[in-house]
Enzyme design. Structure first.
Site, short mmCIF file in Angstrom:
data_model
loop_
_atom_site.label_atom_id
_atom_site.label_comp_id
_atom_site.label_asym_id
_atom_site.label_seq_id
_atom_site.Cartn_x
_atom_site.Cartn_y
_atom_site.Cartn_z
N GLY A 225 0.55 9.69 3.11
CA GLY A 225 -0.36 8.56 2.91
C GLY A 225 0.11 7.34 3.68
N SER A 226 -0.23 6.16 3.18
CA SER A 226 0.03 4.92 3.90
C SER A 226 1.51 4.56 3.90
CB SER A 226 -0.77 3.77 3.27
OG SER A 226 -0.19 3.37 2.04
N ALA B 166 4.39 4.43 0.91
CA ALA B 166 5.57 5.26 1.19
C ALA B 166 6.86 4.47 1.00
CB ALA B 166 5.48 5.81 2.61
N GLU C 62 5.31 11.76 5.04
CA GLU C 62 4.47 11.91 6.22
C GLU C 62 3.46 10.79 6.11
OE1 GLU C 62 1.63 12.19 8.40
OE2 GLU C 62 0.96 14.10 7.54
N CYS D 135 -4.15 10.80 10.45
CA CYS D 135 -2.87 10.17 10.78
C CYS D 135 -2.44 10.50 12.20
CB CYS D 135 -1.80 10.58 9.77
SG CYS D 135 -1.64 12.37 9.57
#
Length: 367
Positions: free
Chosen positions: A94-95, A99, A113, A148
């Protein structure tokens, strides 16, 4: 006799985003199970029905119901669960903002990731312009840029300027229509936010809109989502590298938006400097069949999934290879046996030494 094993963590957590509602959660869930862990899975609530149905299918195929926990909740609730349940390892996709928060909350027991501001470098050897313009369009604007691995910045060697590449990219972007969803709603960035970002970029000297830059018309998409034409903004390379501009230019916009720049033969060092200064080293593409050029760029960059050659793209993964960031010890992987072992197990060494003792063993002197 020394034996090395890949050992499960035990209780683990998986948190995955909206944009890949089946592929990412399913690959990571099965990897966690293959390695012997007990996962709790949270998928973004907008799309969690997909994995709910997948888990029902797994139960039908024989998965014991107690092997996987599945939760629907908001982020605050999931954060509380993580802090109280204390999983041995958490996989977060995610963002970058979330993270970094989770990395601190969980004291580093995490694999990430997160965001990818992904670059593509077009080398000096101009060829296959129609094909490369199509790949650039796909990389930047397929799924309305909500990947992403989407192409966020294009570094174009000056030899491409007279090739008609930008004109072809513009025409391809204009084929995208709401009617067939080749362009569509952006779920996490509003139209106003994307237009504001574009206007901020246009304040940089020498910047200009190459194409797009306007809201989509004739639609009923709610204002909480984004609806913008595929957009490319040109920013001069020397301006990108200025400290006042770099953070703005390399801000990831999770939508159909890219920055384009141009470099000359003696500016490759500046291109490599820009790539090194970026934070999210996820995917990249070096579009060239010049082996010495490839060697120079690949040897001095770090992105975890990098495509090289005239057919290079940023968004081919993960079909048959590793996908994940590099340059960060917290980086996760997906798509290969190596990725499963890295993310969902740790190394354990068991040394067998069962004797027998030497028959004449005697207590040695103190040492």
């Amino acid at each position: 006799m020394s034996n090395g094993y890949r050992w499960p963590f035990g209780p683990v957590a998986i948190i995955t985003p909206f944009n890949f509602p089946l592929e990412i959660p399913l690959l990571q869930l099965m990897g966690a199970l293959y390695m012997g862990n007990k996962p709790v899975l949270k998928v973004d609530s907008k799309v969690s029905i997909v994995m709910e149905q997948m888990i029902r299918l797994l139960h039908e195929c024989g998965l014991p119901a107690e092997d996987v926990d599945f939760i629907n909740s908001d982020g605050i609730t999931m954060n509380k669960l993580l802090l109280e349940a204390n999983p041995k390892m958490t996989l977060f996709t995610g963002s970058s903002r979330v993270a970094e928060k989770l990395a601190a909350d969980l004291q580093g027991r995490i694999k990430l990731e997160d965001a990818g501001f992904d670059w593509k470098i077009l080398g000096p050897d101009v060829q296959e312009v129609d094909y490369i313009s199509w790949v650039c369009d796909q990389d930047a604007y397929a799924c309305s840029g909500q990947k992403c691995s989407a192409q966020s910045m294009l570094f174009m060697h000056k030899n491409w300027s007279s090739s008609g590449l930008l004109e072809k990219m513009k025409k391809l972007s204009e084929r995208r229509k709401l009617e067939d969803l080749t362009i569509g709603p952006v779920l996490t960035v509003t139209t106003a936010t994307m237009i504001e970002h574009m206007n901020n970029l246009l304040k940089i000297p020498g910047s200009k809109v190459l194409f797009g830059g306007e809201p989509l018309g004739n639609h009923s998409i709610p204002e909480i989502y984004g609806a913008i034409k595929p957009t490319a903004v040109f920013v001069p390379l020397v301006e990108i590298l200025k400290s006042d501009n770099f953070e703005l230019v390399t801000k990831e916009i999770f939508g159909p938006f890219q920055v384009v720049t141009e470099y000359s033969e003696d500016q490759l060092e500046l291109v490599l400097e820009a790539c090194e200064r970026m934070n999210a080293h996820l995917t990249a593409a070096v579009v060239s069949n010049d082996k010495l050029f490839l060697q120079e760029v690949l040897g001095r960059s770090v992105n975890g999934t990098t495509y090289a050659g005239i057919r290079a793209r940023t968004t081919g993964a993960p079909q048959n290879h590793w996908f994940g960031p590099a340059g960060d010890p917290r980086g996760a992987g997906i798509g290969t046996p190596e990725a499963i072992k890295l993310v969902w197990s740790c190394h354990r060494e068991i040394i067998y030494d069962i004797g027998p003792l030497p028959k004449k063993w005697a207590l040695p002197a103190a040492t």
